[in-house]
Motif scaffolding. Structure first.
Motif, PDB file in Angstrom:
ATOM      1  N   ARG A 182       1.211  -1.046  -0.018  1.00  0.00           N
ATOM      2  CA  ARG A 182      -0.096   0.279  -0.153  1.00  0.00           C
ATOM      3  C   ARG A 182       0.447   1.401   0.148  1.00  0.00           C
ATOM      4  O   ARG A 182       2.072   1.083   0.806  1.00  0.00           O
ATOM      5  CB  ARG A 182      -1.059  -0.235   1.304  1.00  0.00           C
ATOM      6  N   THR A 183       0.559   2.443  -0.620  1.00  0.00           N
ATOM      7  CA  THR A 183       1.761   3.401  -0.553  1.00  0.00           C
ATOM      8  C   THR A 183       0.894   4.217   0.720  1.00  0.00           C
ATOM      9  O   THR A 183      -0.065   4.295   1.562  1.00  0.00           O
ATOM     10  CB  THR A 183       0.587   4.676  -2.042  1.00  0.00           C
ATOM     11  N   VAL A 212       1.386   6.951   3.384  1.00  0.00           N
ATOM     12  CA  VAL A 212       0.366   8.494   3.494  1.00  0.00           C
ATOM     13  C   VAL A 212       1.556   9.490   3.076  1.00  0.00           C
ATOM     14  O   VAL A 212       1.171  10.449   2.111  1.00  0.00           O
ATOM     15  CB  VAL A 212      -0.557   8.724   4.605  1.00  0.00           C
ATOM     16  N   ALA A 251       2.344   9.897  -0.531  1.00  0.00           N
ATOM     17  CA  ALA A 251       1.143   9.948  -1.468  1.00  0.00           C
ATOM     18  C   ALA A 251       1.015   9.738  -3.180  1.00  0.00           C
ATOM     19  O   ALA A 251       0.358   9.753  -3.551  1.00  0.00           O
ATOM     20  CB  ALA A 251      -0.388  10.019  -0.494  1.00  0.00           C
ATOM     21  N   THR A 252       2.099  10.917  -3.333  1.00  0.00           N
ATOM     22  CA  THR A 252       2.260  11.713  -4.417  1.00  0.00           C
ATOM     23  C   THR A 252       2.871  11.376  -5.302  1.00  0.00           C
ATOM     24  O   THR A 252       3.116  11.046  -6.439  1.00  0.00           O
ATOM     25  CB  THR A 252       2.605  13.081  -4.277  1.00  0.00           C
ATOM     26  N   THR A 256      -3.362   7.006 -10.506  1.00  0.00           N
ATOM     27  CA  THR A 256      -2.205   6.318  -9.289  1.00  0.00           C
ATOM     28  C   THR A 256      -2.647   4.531  -9.689  1.00  0.00           C
ATOM     29  O   THR A 256      -4.159   5.047 -10.196  1.00  0.00           O
ATOM     30  CB  THR A 256      -1.845   6.609  -8.500  1.00  0.00           C
ATOM     31  N   ALA A 289      -3.944   3.321  -7.447  1.00  0.00           N
ATOM     32  CA  ALA A 289      -4.952   3.188  -6.728  1.00  0.00           C
ATOM     33  C   ALA A 289      -5.853   4.260  -7.372  1.00  0.00           C
ATOM     34  O   ALA A 289      -7.293   3.711  -5.894  1.00  0.00           O
ATOM     35  CB  ALA A 289      -4.412   4.063  -5.467  1.00  0.00           C
ATOM     36  N   ASP A 290      -6.131   4.479  -8.430  1.00  0.00           N
ATOM     37  CA  ASP A 290      -7.726   5.277  -8.498  1.00  0.00           C
ATOM     38  C   ASP A 290      -8.035   3.874  -8.905  1.00  0.00           C
ATOM     39  O   ASP A 290      -7.603   2.890  -9.825  1.00  0.00           O
ATOM     40  CB  ASP A 290      -7.019   5.986  -9.729  1.00  0.00           C
ATOM     41  N   ARG A 292     -11.943  -2.602  -4.842  1.00  0.00           N
ATOM     42  CA  ARG A 292     -12.054  -1.107  -3.128  1.00  0.00           C
ATOM     43  C   ARG A 292     -13.269  -1.003  -2.370  1.00  0.00           C
ATOM     44  O   ARG A 292     -12.537  -0.972  -1.204  1.00  0.00           O
ATOM     45  CB  ARG A 292     -11.581   0.645  -4.308  1.00  0.00           C
ATOM     46  N   PRO A 338       0.007  -5.720   7.024  1.00  0.00           N
ATOM     47  CA  PRO A 338      -1.340  -4.976   7.479  1.00  0.00           C
ATOM     48  C   PRO A 338      -2.261  -4.282   6.775  1.00  0.00           C
ATOM     49  O   PRO A 338      -1.559  -2.980   6.471  1.00  0.00           O
ATOM     50  CB  PRO A 338      -0.218  -4.054   9.110  1.00  0.00           C
ATOM     51  N   GLY A 339      -3.328  -4.605   7.580  1.00  0.00           N
ATOM     52  CA  GLY A 339      -4.518  -3.203   7.652  1.00  0.00           C
ATOM     53  C   GLY A 339      -5.091  -3.976   5.589  1.00  0.00           C
ATOM     54  O   GLY A 339      -6.281  -3.639   6.044  1.00  0.00           O
ATOM     55  N   ALA A 340      -4.808  -5.323   5.755  1.00  0.00           N
ATOM     56  CA  ALA A 340      -5.695  -5.259   4.030  1.00  0.00           C
ATOM     57  C   ALA A 340      -6.685  -5.743   4.533  1.00  0.00           C
ATOM     58  O   ALA A 340      -6.813  -6.699   5.623  1.00  0.00           O
ATOM     59  CB  ALA A 340      -4.597  -6.483   3.889  1.00  0.00           C
ATOM     60  N   ARG A 341      -7.379  -6.259   3.676  1.00  0.00           N
ATOM     61  CA  ARG A 341      -9.055  -6.622   3.058  1.00  0.00           C
ATOM     62  C   ARG A 341      -8.770  -8.072   2.582  1.00  0.00           C
ATOM     63  O   ARG A 341      -8.039  -8.440   1.829  1.00  0.00           O
ATOM     64  CB  ARG A 341      -9.687  -5.756   2.790  1.00  0.00           C
TER      65      ARG A 341
END
Lengths: 620, 73
Positions: free
Chosen positions: A2-3, A5, A8-9, A156, A158-159, A363, A385-388
């Motif tokens: 995951r990118t 924070v 993030a750019t 990106t 994530a879009d 998403r 961590p935090g994955a779904r």
């Protein structure tokens, strides 16, 4: 992956679908990207036209987060439109022009699409009312004066890349949001299909079905060639003809279409190297027929929420077709857990819910927080961590060697011709009819072994008899054809279980349809009605057919409708659209339509042509 | 699923670093990368709460990047 924070750019390199495509276009500009009939479109031409259209879309304000509707049928313009939306930074929303106006209007409003790219012939579709549209002309005229280079990429991984609607159990379709990263995982990281640039992949899926994601993007991001089937529901003969004409090496089909094609044209796939079948249970007889021809067969599994397919059995063996063919093992980087109701893994051989983790997990359901939170849940097994992970609602079991087997659904969702169908959605739509008191929809097997939706209803007297025709017409204005029941049972009361729930098991099957052996029913009259009746008898595997029999009530469905049209066009020199069967579902009415088409045809002939045709008919 | 209609177990509302919400059975250890939001109750109570509070469903990093992009424009 995951990118974070803080970064993030930073754009991850070449993760977006259009960037993967652009790499191929730069590497092999002269190679053929698309074939459509006689037309060939090179990678350079596709890239250039999509770039120009993307510049135009930017002028309309399309950017990351923008949904853009694409109302088009299969063809090069559609692919240009999809690619342009991605290059502009937005995500596409497939809008099938065959869908009813209400459905398209709902999807546009629900997705927040601000703009629609539409082929000129659908520009007046009532479902598109009030939305700004850009016409997709075959010559790219709308954007012909725009720059030919790519607009700077702002999206990106994530879009979102696209939004696809699936049937919703409460009556409201739900929008699955799929990201560039999800598609990247399917087309490149997963590397499942080992597509190389020499491959020719058939594009046969409807754009509203996510198999199209694989057909288009896995192919175009690998430098291979897409052979595009003509618009409409494909007939078996058309699939075979396209395979031969374009030298197709790989096809991905729904289980229903696969079975239909092999039954009708047994050697249709003999020249294809690989056949992938998904969307429902693989038919063993047809699988064996194809294996005997030396074709590599794969059984693929995956809901839209996990990006086309995530579990695959590549190289199905003949021995496996003697039982239920396994769905295989997860694609790379993907996990498949089989869990009990507490979320604990069940032992090997036991049945549980199939839960999919990894970068293929979409998403979520856009604008549906509770539904997303319920189905996209924390993944305690993930390295990240935090994955779904996604709870599929499918029941599966795993062998000791890790091979997964599909068992069935945990809820009321069923598959009809590869489409996900929530029976609750159809029941909700029926419930809005003013003369319907209550409705339950079930699945029944026709004499030919096909699945058929059956509507069981209690109605007011105002609806009259029989109930099928008015209810089918009502639903066809609100739902896609595959959600419309073809058989109907009118009941005085719905059967209930002891605790007051509807007892689905006690619902009566549709009565065997009365046929022409019944003296009171009119027999087909004249050569055209008799021809229609003969074709139906052959395809539906029923006895005599009466002149007022309804194709769908006898067990007909959309794939068989394509066969009706194909067989009638072999007998008579006419062009009939598949929609003719839907609009004229009785023998008498379809024969009248056939006569009209014949009259039109004859009116366009010269006297010599008419004479030669009459000679052929009298000799035939 | 039928058993979910009658599920009376206690759940937590949880969220990850991307502020994506989900639910988690209270009797189990919350997985790495997820934190309790504070709400607990039946499955349906937790989902109803999420329906109210999860108003922007974009991942947090994406929201931040898009805000930066719109400020830079």
């Amino acid at each position: 992956m995951r990118t974070t924070v803080g970064q993030a750019t930073a754009t991850p390199p070449r993760w977006c679908v259009h960037e993967l495509f652009a790499e191929q276009a730069a590497a092999r500009p002269g190679a053929v990207a698309l074939e459509y009939g006689e037309l060939k479109v090179s990678y350079r031409e596709l890239d250039t036209r999509a770039n120009q259209l993307a510049h135009l879309l930017r002028e309309f304000g399309v950017r990351p987060g923008s949904a853009v509707g694409v109302c088009a049928v299969r063809g090069p313009e559609m692919v240009v439109a999809l690619l342009a939306v991605l290059k502009a930074g937005g995500h596409y929303l497939p809008l099938d022009p065959e869908y009813p106006a209400d459905r398209l209007a709902f999807m546009l409003a629900d997705s927040g699409a601000e703009l629609v790219l539409v082929q000129p012939e659908y520009a007046d579709h009532p479902g598109l009312a009030d939305r700004p549209t850009v016409l997709l002309a075959p010559d790219g005229a709308a954007a012909a004066d725009r720059p030919t280079d790519a607009p700077a990429s702002t999206a990106t991984a994530a879009d979102l890349a696209y939004v696809m609607y699936t049937s919703g159990s409460t009556g409201r379709p739900k929008a699955v949001g799929v990201t560039h990263r999800n598609v990247h995982q399917l087309v490149r990281r997963g590397r499942f299909a080992d597509l190389d640039a020499g491959e020719v992949v058939l594009h046969v899926a409807s754009l509203s079905f996510d198999a199209a994601t694989f057909e288009l993007w896995a192919t175009l991001c690998s430098g291979a060639r897409v052979a595009i089937m003509p618009a409409g529901i494909p007939s078996a003969a058309a699939v075979e003809a396209a395979i031969r004409a374009h030298g197709v090496t790989l096809v991905l089909l729904t289980a229903g279409l696969f079975q239909h094609v092999v039954r009708t044209r047994e050697t249709a796939f003999a020249t294809v190297r690989r056949v992938l079948v998904g969307g429902d249970v693989l038919a063993p007889t047809e699988a064996r027929a194809v294996l005997a021809q030396g074709v590599e067969l794969s059984n693929v599994y995956g809901p839209t929420e996990t990006t086309v397919f995530c579990v695959v059995r590549r190289g199905v063996t003949e021995a496996e077709t003697l039982g239920a063919v396994p769905i295989g093992t997860p694609v790379p980087d993907t996990t498949a857990a089989v869990l009990d109701q507490h979320g604990d893994p069940v032992p090997a051989g036991e049945c549980g819910e199939l839960v999919i983790g990894g970068p293929v997990v979409a998403r979520g359901y856009l604008g549906r927080p509770a539904l997303t939170a319920e189905r996209f849940v924390p993944d305690p097994q993930a390295a990240e961590p935090g994955a779904r992970r996604y709870r599929t609602g499918d029941l599966a079991r795993r062998d000791a060697d890790g091979t997964l087997h599909y068992v069935g659904r945990a809820d009321q969702q069923v598959k009809i011709l590869g489409h996900r169908v929530e029976l609750g959605e159809i029941e909700a739509a029926l419930g809005t009819h003013p003369e319907v008191r209550s409705a339950v929809v079930t699945v029944h097997r026709t004499p030919a072994g096909d699945k058929q939706l059956v509507g069981h209803v209690t109605v007011t007297e105002a609806l009259g008899e029989p109930v099928g025709a008015p209810l089918r017409a009502y639903l066809r204005d609100r739902l896609p054809d595959y959600l419309v029941p073809t058989a109907w049972v009118r009941l005085d009361e719905l059967p209930l279980t002891s605790n007051g729930k509807i007892d689905r098991a006690a619902l009566p099957a549709p009565a065997p349809t009365a046929t022409a052996t019944d003296d009171a029913r009119p027999a087909p009259d004249g050569p055209l009605e008799q021809a229609v009746a003969e074709v139906w008898q052959e395809l539906l595997e029923v006895g005599a057919v009466a002149a007022d029999d309804d194709f769908f009530e006898l067990g007909g469905h959309s794939l068989l409708a394509t066969q009706v049209v194909a067989l009638l066009c072999e007998r008579f020199p006419v062009e009939l659209p598949v929609s003719a069967v839907f609009e004229h579902p009785t023998v008498t009415r379809l024969a009248a339509e056939l006569l009209r088409a014949l009259t039109d045809h004859v009116a366009q002939l010269s006297d010599t042509e008419v004479e030669s045709m009459l000679t052929q008919v009298s000799e035939g | 699923m039928a058993d979910e209609d009658t599920d009376e177990r206690t759940y937590y509302v949880v969220l990850n670093d991307e502020e994506q919400y989900s639910i988690w059975l209270a009797e189990r250890e919350v997985p790495a990368g997820w934190t309790r939001e504070g709400t607990e109750g039946t499955r349906q109570e937790c989902l109803d709460h999420i329906d109210r509070v999860w108003t922007d469903m974009r991942p947090l990093s994406l929201r931040r990047r898009m805000e930066q992009a719109s400020q830079g424009a």
